[in-house]
Design an enzyme around this catalytic site. Structure first.
Site, PDB file in Angstrom:
ATOM      1  N   LYS A  67      -2.673   6.838   1.284  1.00  0.00           N
ATOM      2  CA  LYS A  67      -2.383   7.178   2.685  1.00  0.00           C
ATOM      3  C   LYS A  67      -1.405   8.356   2.692  1.00  0.00           C
ATOM      4  CE  LYS A  67      -1.787   4.871   7.149  1.00  0.00           C
ATOM      5  NZ  LYS A  67      -3.173   5.057   7.618  1.00  0.00           N
TER       6      LYS A  67
ATOM      7  N   ARG B 248       0.830  -1.210   0.000  1.00  0.00           N
ATOM      8  CA  ARG B 248       0.000   0.000   0.000  1.00  0.00           C
ATOM      9  C   ARG B 248       0.864   1.259   0.000  1.00  0.00           C
ATOM     10  NH1 ARG B 248      -4.663   0.837   4.472  1.00  0.00           N
ATOM     11  NH2 ARG B 248      -2.845   1.313   5.768  1.00  0.00           N
TER      12      ARG B 248
ATOM     13  N   GLU C 168     -16.083   7.302   5.582  1.00  0.00           N
ATOM     14  CA  GLU C 168     -15.154   6.865   6.624  1.00  0.00           C
ATOM     15  C   GLU C 168     -14.892   8.024   7.574  1.00  0.00           C
ATOM     16  OE1 GLU C 168     -11.157   5.955   5.369  1.00  0.00           O
ATOM     17  OE2 GLU C 168     -11.046   7.688   4.049  1.00  0.00           O
TER      18      GLU C 168
END
Length: 339
Positions: free
Chosen positions: A185, A83, A219
């Site tokens: 991220k 990721r 989220e």
């Protein structure tokens, strides 16, 4: 105050204390230099560094656990490494190799092994990648120089006060981040959520904000969101607007293995509020693991989730996940990497 409460109060806040060494690698002239293990200290930064002006930064967060036999295991290290590489590609940063990241993480754990706490603590690992090229005219230019650092912190509970039902403010007016970068991220994504979280904390005593742009549940600023009831789990289906959580994936895998009906689809605030009148809600993330929600605040109205306590389904699924992470039960999904 009992002994457990005193012990909890003596522990540092999540991420407040770093181990005494870090792993560092620099990128320049088209290649990564060999990494070094150095004392954890301030790093020199040019005022024209790309990251300071154009937010060219991404990171990961995952944990190493000391098992009952003393063995240190990293939870789903391969997924977190991949990721980070995906985030780097999305931000046009130099992409570190899988083997390089693996070696840096292992070397740091080996150097600071004594800092891995016994359960229920863990060593939180934070690889951080950012552009260091000094050029303030580089708004449309990817950085040709970068730094990759792996730091670590012994941690316990993420939310202050430990396991308690959370108060979540439902924000249906704002997006957490740019929709095409939600799955990255990036540090900027977290910065974008801080302002709304501060306002919700000041005005409503909220722990986190659940972003629901156009009324569609998405989220929170730091975790994925799930609904639970009667062996049924509902969460938003994956798309580019929010982070594809590794803990979320682990939770869904366990639930399916336990025979839960697992639904991944879009749902709105109205459906969520109807669900929680008798069901449960929780936040899923590396730091929080699985944290139960006790109250949802929408507008000026508070909606109690179930009976307002952390629900039994949340507690059961959390226990199953934590037992695997801490090496107390068989690693039936092959998620632990011994280091």
């Amino acid at each position: 105050m009992n002994a457990s409460t005193k012990e909890d109060a003596a522990r540092p806040a999540f991420g407040a204390v770093l181990v005494d060494h870090m792993a560092v690698a620099a990128y320049g002239t088209g290649a990564w230099a060999p990494f070094e293990i150095r004392p954890t200290e301030a790093i020199p930064m040019h005022p024209g560094a790309h990251v300071l002006h154009y937010a060219s930064s991404c990171f990961e967060g995952f944990k190493a656990y000391r098992g009952p036999d003393g063995q240190v295991n990293v939870f789903r290290m391969d997924r977190h490494i991949e990721r980070l590489r995906q985030s780097a590609r999305a931000l046009a940063l130099p992409v570190p190799g899988t083997e390089q990241l693996d070696q840096m993480i292992r070397a740091l754990i080996d150097r600071t092994r004594r800092s891995v706490p016994d359960a229920p603590g863990a060593l939180y690992l934070r690889p951080l990648l950012f552009g260091t090229m000094a050029a303030i005219g580089g708004a449309a230019t990817p950085p040709t120089e970068a730094l990759l650092i792996v730091i670590a912190s012994p941690v316990w509970d993420y939310f202050e006060g430990g396991a308690k039902p959370l108060r979540i403010f439902v924000d249906d007016q704002h997006q957490r981040t740019a929709p095409h970068l939600g799955e990255v991220k990036a540090g900027a994504n977290y910065a974008a959520a801080i302002g709304q979280t501060v306002i919700a904390r000041q005005q409503h005593g909220a722990d986190q904000v659940l972003f629901c742009p156009q009324g569609q549940v998405q989220e929170t600023g730091a975790a994925n969101f799930v609904l639970l009831r009667d062996r049924h789990l509902l969460t938003r289906s994956l798309d580019s607007t929010f982070l594809h959580g590794v803990t979320r994936d682990s939770l869904l895998t366990i639930a399916r293995d336990e025979g839960y009906r697992v639904e991944e689809r879009n749902f709105d605030v109205a459906e969520m509020l109807a669900w929680v009148s008798t069901g449960e809600a929780a936040l899923a993330g590396t730091a929080a693991v699985l944290a139960g929600v006790g109250t949802l605040i929408h507008g000026e109205e508070e909606h109690r989730v179930g009976d307002g306590a952390v629900g039994p389904i949340t507690q059961n699924l959390r226990s199953q996940l934590v037992d695997i992470q801490q090496g107390r039960v068989e690693d039936r999904f092959g998620w632990l990497t011994p280091v």
